[in-house]
Motif scaffolding. Structure first.
Motif, mmCIF file in Angstrom:
data_model
loop_
_atom_site.group_PDB
_atom_site.id
_atom_site.type_symbol
_atom_site.label_atom_id
_atom_site.label_comp_id
_atom_site.label_asym_id
_atom_site.label_seq_id
_atom_site.Cartn_x
_atom_site.Cartn_y
_atom_site.Cartn_z
ATOM 1 N N ALA A 94 0.834 -1.209 0.000
ATOM 2 C CA ALA A 94 0.000 0.000 0.000
ATOM 3 C C ALA A 94 0.864 1.252 0.000
ATOM 4 N N VAL A 95 1.902 1.261 0.830
ATOM 5 C CA VAL A 95 2.792 2.420 0.884
ATOM 6 C C VAL A 95 3.505 2.601 -0.456
ATOM 7 N N TYR A 96 4.027 1.525 -1.000
ATOM 8 C CA TYR A 96 4.808 1.628 -2.236
ATOM 9 C C TYR A 96 3.925 1.945 -3.447
ATOM 10 N N CYS A 97 2.759 1.298 -3.553
ATOM 11 C CA CYS A 97 1.905 1.470 -4.741
ATOM 12 C C CYS A 97 1.060 2.743 -4.692
ATOM 13 N N PHE A 98 0.562 3.099 -3.518
ATOM 14 C CA PHE A 98 -0.348 4.234 -3.409
ATOM 15 C C PHE A 98 0.270 5.438 -2.709
ATOM 16 N N GLY A 99 1.511 5.303 -2.297
ATOM 17 C CA GLY A 99 2.169 6.380 -1.560
ATOM 18 C C GLY A 99 2.707 7.466 -2.462
ATOM 19 N N ASP A 100 3.142 8.520 -1.841
ATOM 20 C CA ASP A 100 3.751 9.667 -2.525
ATOM 21 C C ASP A 100 5.240 9.686 -2.213
ATOM 22 N N THR A 101 5.993 10.296 -3.106
ATOM 23 C CA THR A 101 7.425 10.452 -2.892
ATOM 24 C C THR A 101 7.673 11.793 -2.217
ATOM 25 N N LEU A 102 8.471 11.795 -1.192
ATOM 26 C CA LEU A 102 8.819 13.022 -0.487
ATOM 27 C C LEU A 102 9.650 13.905 -1.409
ATOM 28 N N SER A 103 9.202 15.114 -1.616
ATOM 29 C CA SER A 103 9.881 16.017 -2.551
ATOM 30 C C SER A 103 11.183 16.542 -1.975
ATOM 31 N N ALA A 104 12.227 16.518 -2.809
ATOM 32 C CA ALA A 104 13.529 17.035 -2.398
ATOM 33 C C ALA A 104 13.895 18.292 -3.170
ATOM 34 N N LEU A 105 12.971 18.770 -4.001
ATOM 35 C CA LEU A 105 13.255 19.969 -4.782
ATOM 36 C C LEU A 105 13.395 21.170 -3.869
ATOM 37 N N VAL B 207 9.267 7.043 0.203
ATOM 38 C CA VAL B 207 7.838 6.901 -0.040
ATOM 39 C C VAL B 207 7.074 6.913 1.276
ATOM 40 N N PHE B 208 5.945 7.619 1.282
ATOM 41 C CA PHE B 208 5.066 7.656 2.448
ATOM 42 C C PHE B 208 3.627 7.589 1.961
ATOM 43 N N LEU B 209 2.742 7.100 2.795
ATOM 44 C CA LEU B 209 1.323 7.005 2.467
ATOM 45 C C LEU B 209 0.583 8.065 3.259
ATOM 46 N N ASN B 210 -0.052 8.993 2.563
ATOM 47 C CA ASN B 210 -0.808 10.063 3.209
ATOM 48 C C ASN B 210 -2.134 9.490 3.710
ATOM 49 N N LEU B 211 -2.360 9.563 5.011
ATOM 50 C CA LEU B 211 -3.566 9.002 5.630
ATOM 51 C C LEU B 211 -4.584 10.065 6.006
ATOM 52 N N SER B 212 -4.397 11.293 5.556
ATOM 53 C CA SER B 212 -5.284 12.390 5.940
ATOM 54 C C SER B 212 -6.736 12.126 5.566
ATOM 55 N N THR B 213 -6.953 11.519 4.405
ATOM 56 C CA THR B 213 -8.334 11.275 3.966
ATOM 57 C C THR B 213 -9.005 10.170 4.775
ATOM 58 N N LEU B 214 -8.243 9.331 5.441
ATOM 59 C CA LEU B 214 -8.797 8.244 6.247
ATOM 60 C C LEU B 214 -8.904 8.601 7.718
ATOM 61 N N SER B 215 -8.313 9.708 8.115
ATOM 62 C CA SER B 215 -8.196 10.067 9.521
ATOM 63 C C SER B 215 -9.408 10.835 10.037
ATOM 64 N N ASP B 216 -9.673 10.688 11.323
ATOM 65 C CA ASP B 216 -10.691 11.515 11.983
ATOM 66 C C ASP B 216 -10.182 12.936 12.179
ATOM 67 N N PHE B 217 -8.884 13.140 12.042
ATOM 68 C CA PHE B 217 -8.256 14.441 12.224
ATOM 69 C C PHE B 217 -7.439 14.777 10.976
ATOM 70 N N PRO B 218 -8.080 15.104 9.856
ATOM 71 C CA PRO B 218 -7.340 15.333 8.609
ATOM 72 C C PRO B 218 -6.377 16.514 8.679
ATOM 73 N N ASN B 219 -6.602 17.463 9.581
ATOM 74 C CA ASN B 219 -5.707 18.621 9.697
ATOM 75 C C ASN B 219 -4.366 18.260 10.338
ATOM 76 N N GLU B 220 -4.221 17.021 10.833
ATOM 77 C CA GLU B 220 -2.939 16.587 11.389
ATOM 78 C C GLU B 220 -1.988 16.099 10.298
ATOM 79 N N PHE B 221 -2.490 15.881 9.089
ATOM 80 C CA PHE B 221 -1.676 15.414 7.957
ATOM 81 C C PHE B 221 -0.858 14.188 8.339
ATOM 82 N N GLU B 222 -1.545 13.180 8.902
ATOM 83 C CA GLU B 222 -0.858 11.967 9.318
ATOM 84 C C GLU B 222 -0.448 11.136 8.105
#
Length: 143
Positions: A21-32, A101-116
């Motif tokens: 899930a992390v690898y397929c649906f995750g985002d890459t941390l930007s280094a720009l 790579v990290f998986l953004n869980l904000s849309t699944l969280s009860d606290f989306p403003n925490e950007f977990e």
């Protein structure tokens, strides 16, 4: 013995699914330079790091906001722990997709403003360590 095998195989399957899930649906941390992103993770003890890289071999909760990790550090560890600021790690010959790579869980969280976010099995550079809310970035630059 058979129940132990069944229980361990179920844990192994869940771990494999989480890594996928992390690898397929995750985002890459930007280094720009103009889009630098960071993840913050609360560690409930003080650590001695041999290198300024970390790899999480278990599902680990992080946040894209320092304030959230600081609040967790204050509440959960009574300010005895540290907060690691994680940045994208890059090697010349290895794709950053393989490392940051990290998986953004904000849309699944009860606290989306925490950007977990969840990290699992990927490497990150330790950009800063906050001890008692004080940054030691200048000391890290020397290393």
């Amino acid at each position: 013995l058979e129940t132990s095998k069944t229980r361990h195989s179920e844990i192994a399957n869940w771990c494999r699914l989480l890594i996928e899930a992390v690898y397929c649906f995750g985002d890459t941390l930007s280094a720009l330079q103009d889009e630098q992103q960071y993840l913050y993770v609360n560690i409930d003890c003080k650590l001695l790091l041999n290198v300024l890289q970390v790899q999480f071999n278990a599902p680990t909760s992080t946040s894209m906001k320092y304030v959230v990790s600081k609040m967790c550090n204050d509440e959960l560890t009574r300010n005895r722990g540290i907060v690691l600021k994680l940045a994208a790690l890059s090697y010349g010959h290895i794709s950053s997709k393989d490392l940051n790579v990290f998986l953004n869980l904000s849309t699944l969280s009860d606290f989306p403003n925490e950007f977990e976010c969840m990290v699992y099995g990927h490497r990150f550079e330790v950009a800063d360590i906050m001890v008692n809310t004080e940054s030691i970035a200048e000391s890290l630059d020397v290393l």
